[in-house]
Design an enzyme around this catalytic site. Sequence first.
Site, PDB file in Angstrom:
ATOM      1  N   LYS A  57      20.193 -76.752  33.705  1.00 40.46           N
ATOM      2  CA  LYS A  57      18.895 -77.107  34.301  1.00 40.46           C
ATOM      3  C   LYS A  57      18.508 -78.577  34.173  1.00 40.46           C
ATOM      4  CE  LYS A  57      17.687 -74.403  36.292  1.00 40.46           C
ATOM      5  NZ  LYS A  57      18.479 -74.054  37.522  1.00 40.46           N
ATOM      6  N   THR A  58      19.461 -79.427  33.958  1.00 44.22           N
ATOM      7  CA  THR A  58      19.123 -80.846  33.810  1.00 44.22           C
ATOM      8  C   THR A  58      19.567 -81.666  35.022  1.00 44.22           C
ATOM      9  OG1 THR A  58      21.202 -81.238  32.654  1.00 44.22           O
ATOM     10  CG2 THR A  58      19.262 -80.783  31.290  1.00 44.22           C
ATOM     11  N   GLY A  59      20.142 -80.999  36.016  1.00 39.91           N
ATOM     12  CA  GLY A  59      20.632 -81.722  37.200  1.00 39.91           C
ATOM     13  C   GLY A  59      22.146 -81.740  37.278  1.00 39.91           C
ATOM     14  N   THR A  61      24.284 -79.682  38.675  1.00 41.25           N
ATOM     15  CA  THR A  61      24.893 -79.365  39.979  1.00 41.25           C
ATOM     16  C   THR A  61      24.822 -80.573  40.901  1.00 41.25           C
ATOM     17  OG1 THR A  61      23.965 -77.164  39.662  1.00 41.25           O
ATOM     18  CG2 THR A  61      24.968 -77.599  41.793  1.00 41.25           C
ATOM     19  N   SER A 155      12.184 -74.848  33.318  1.00 43.47           N
ATOM     20  CA  SER A 155      13.069 -74.670  34.470  1.00 43.47           C
ATOM     21  C   SER A 155      13.964 -73.446  34.271  1.00 43.47           C
ATOM     22  CB  SER A 155      13.910 -75.935  34.677  1.00 43.47           C
ATOM     23  OG  SER A 155      14.838 -75.757  35.715  1.00 43.47           O
ATOM     24  N   LYS A 271      18.196 -75.095  43.895  1.00 49.35           N
ATOM     25  CA  LYS A 271      18.077 -76.307  43.076  1.00 49.35           C
ATOM     26  C   LYS A 271      16.906 -77.133  43.568  1.00 49.35           C
ATOM     27  CE  LYS A 271      21.688 -75.148  40.876  1.00 49.35           C
ATOM     28  NZ  LYS A 271      21.670 -74.720  39.483  1.00 49.35           N
ATOM     29  N   GLY A 272      16.015 -77.447  42.656  1.00 48.26           N
ATOM     30  CA  GLY A 272      14.806 -78.164  43.042  1.00 48.26           C
ATOM     31  C   GLY A 272      13.795 -77.156  43.565  1.00 48.26           C
ATOM     32  N   ARG A 273      13.592 -76.083  42.763  1.00 48.40           N
ATOM     33  CA  ARG A 273      12.648 -75.036  43.192  1.00 48.40           C
ATOM     34  C   ARG A 273      11.214 -75.556  43.131  1.00 48.40           C
ATOM     35  NH1 ARG A 273      16.091 -71.698  39.734  1.00 48.40           N
ATOM     36  NH2 ARG A 273      17.360 -70.429  41.104  1.00 48.40           N
TER      37      ARG A 273
HETATM   38  P1  A3P Z   1      14.447 -77.256  39.141  1.00 54.58           P
HETATM   39  O1  A3P Z   1      14.963 -76.267  40.142  1.00 54.58           O
HETATM   40  O2  A3P Z   1      13.803 -76.612  37.961  1.00 54.58           O
HETATM   41  O3  A3P Z   1      13.591 -78.356  39.751  1.00 54.58           O
HETATM   42  P2  A3P Z   1      21.207 -77.578  37.142  1.00 54.58           P
HETATM   43  O4  A3P Z   1      21.991 -77.916  38.370  1.00 54.58           O
HETATM   44  O5  A3P Z   1      21.756 -78.243  35.918  1.00 54.58           O
HETATM   45  O6  A3P Z   1      20.936 -76.134  37.020  1.00 54.58           O
HETATM   46  O7  A3P Z   1      19.773 -78.287  37.308  1.00 54.58           O
HETATM   47  C1  A3P Z   1      18.854 -77.918  38.308  1.00 54.58           C
HETATM   48  C2  A3P Z   1      17.824 -79.025  38.407  1.00 54.58           C
HETATM   49  O8  A3P Z   1      18.418 -80.194  38.981  1.00 54.58           O
HETATM   50  C3  A3P Z   1      16.664 -78.722  39.320  1.00 54.58           C
HETATM   51  O9  A3P Z   1      15.730 -78.029  38.547  1.00 54.58           O
HETATM   52  C4  A3P Z   1      16.193 -80.131  39.765  1.00 54.58           C
HETATM   53  O10 A3P Z   1      15.062 -80.555  39.037  1.00 54.58           O
HETATM   54  C5  A3P Z   1      17.358 -81.057  39.360  1.00 54.58           C
HETATM   55  N1  A3P Z   1      17.877 -81.973  40.382  1.00 54.58           N
HETATM   56  C6  A3P Z   1      18.286 -83.248  40.142  1.00 54.58           C
HETATM   57  N2  A3P Z   1      18.706 -83.838  41.261  1.00 54.58           N
HETATM   58  C7  A3P Z   1      18.590 -82.930  42.263  1.00 54.58           C
HETATM   59  C8  A3P Z   1      18.855 -82.948  43.684  1.00 54.58           C
HETATM   60  N3  A3P Z   1      19.375 -84.039  44.269  1.00 54.58           N
HETATM   61  N4  A3P Z   1      18.588 -81.824  44.401  1.00 54.58           N
HETATM   62  C9  A3P Z   1      18.079 -80.716  43.802  1.00 54.58           C
HETATM   63  N5  A3P Z   1      17.813 -80.640  42.462  1.00 54.58           N
HETATM   64  C10 A3P Z   1      18.060 -81.725  41.710  1.00 54.58           C
END
Ligand code: A3P
Length: 320
Positions: A57-59, A61, A155, A271-273
């Site tokens: 959950k830190t970004g 992906t 998150s 991602k980016g909910r």
């Molecule tokens: P949220 O959905 O809580 O906002 P991971 O991939 O480690 O699970 O992390 C998911 C988080 O990546 C998302 O959490 C979002 O905040 C972050 N993030 C960073 N850059 C992003 C991007 N370009 N598009 C979507 N999410 C991104």
Amino acid sequence: IQTLPPIQLAQKYFSLFPSERDPLWQDPCEDKRHKDIWSKEKTCDRFPKLLVIGPQKTGTTALYLFLGMHPDLTSNYPSKETFEEIQFFNGHNYHRGIDWYMEYFPLPSNTSSDYYFEKSANYFDSEVAAQRAAALLPKAKIITILINPADRAYSWYQHQRAHDDPVALKYSFHNVITAGHDAPVKLRVLQNRCLVPGWYAIHLERWLNYYHSSQLLVLDGQMLKTEPASVMDKIQKFLGLNFPFRRFDPKKGFWCQLLEGGKTKCLGKSKGRRYPDMDVESQGFLREYYRDHNIELSKLLYRMGQPLPSWLREELVHTS
Ligand code: A3P
């Protein structure tokens, strides 16, 4: 010399050395004796040189996607069970052995210099991943991304709700993070998954027991959201690569890949909910809960000669 037949010999050996029942795979090419008995068909160039270890959950992906755009970097093939993550060093897959792991990477070609990487976000807080990774990939570079551990916890909670986890649906975030020792086991499990990965200094110390600090890069996840190009520049320096790749375009509050013809390709809906902001009580509780962990993290980063992420500087202002 007479020895027992192989199976009895193995039984005898493991009864004498029970701690060795759990294997620790090493790079066969690091020891000539191992290399000599290894199949000629195999190559040690089929291992990653870079691990993105999380936490979740830190970004991670987004970073995985951005790294995959680099012409010199090649990611692993996807897994049927765990999608883009291999999850080799942390859990039961490790016992499937190094051939199983290598199958996730293409056979190296003679012409290109392949720089393989993989991202498994639960390596970061695993008790065993650092030791195992260092045994097999002692020269690897390691990247971790940190956001405010309170936001990471929230998150994760929202992630579980989006996946219809009945515990996350039943309890409020505040109930989860403040649950006491006598709370139902399932609630405690969710609480741990929210809170424990955020003990950043403790987990980082474990990686530093096995890797030299120059092999470890700590990224500011907040900056990955707002200035991905400068984060990617930092990574290129760390990896010794010099091909610039700034192909991002702001959309849905995040930067996305800019495709030919001006279209953009963003990460999926998961991602980016969009979810409501964290309630003020939970913010206060977590600021207190992570205070010492964050202070330890700042000391650790200072020792490693790495800059403090912006969110950590803000947290430290609030603790003084
Ligand atoms: P949220 O959905 O809580 O906002 P991971 O991939 O480690 O699970 O992390 C998911 C988080 O990546 C998302 O959490 C979002 O905040 C972050 N993030 C960073 N850059 C992003 C991007 N370009 N598009 C979507 N999410 C991104």
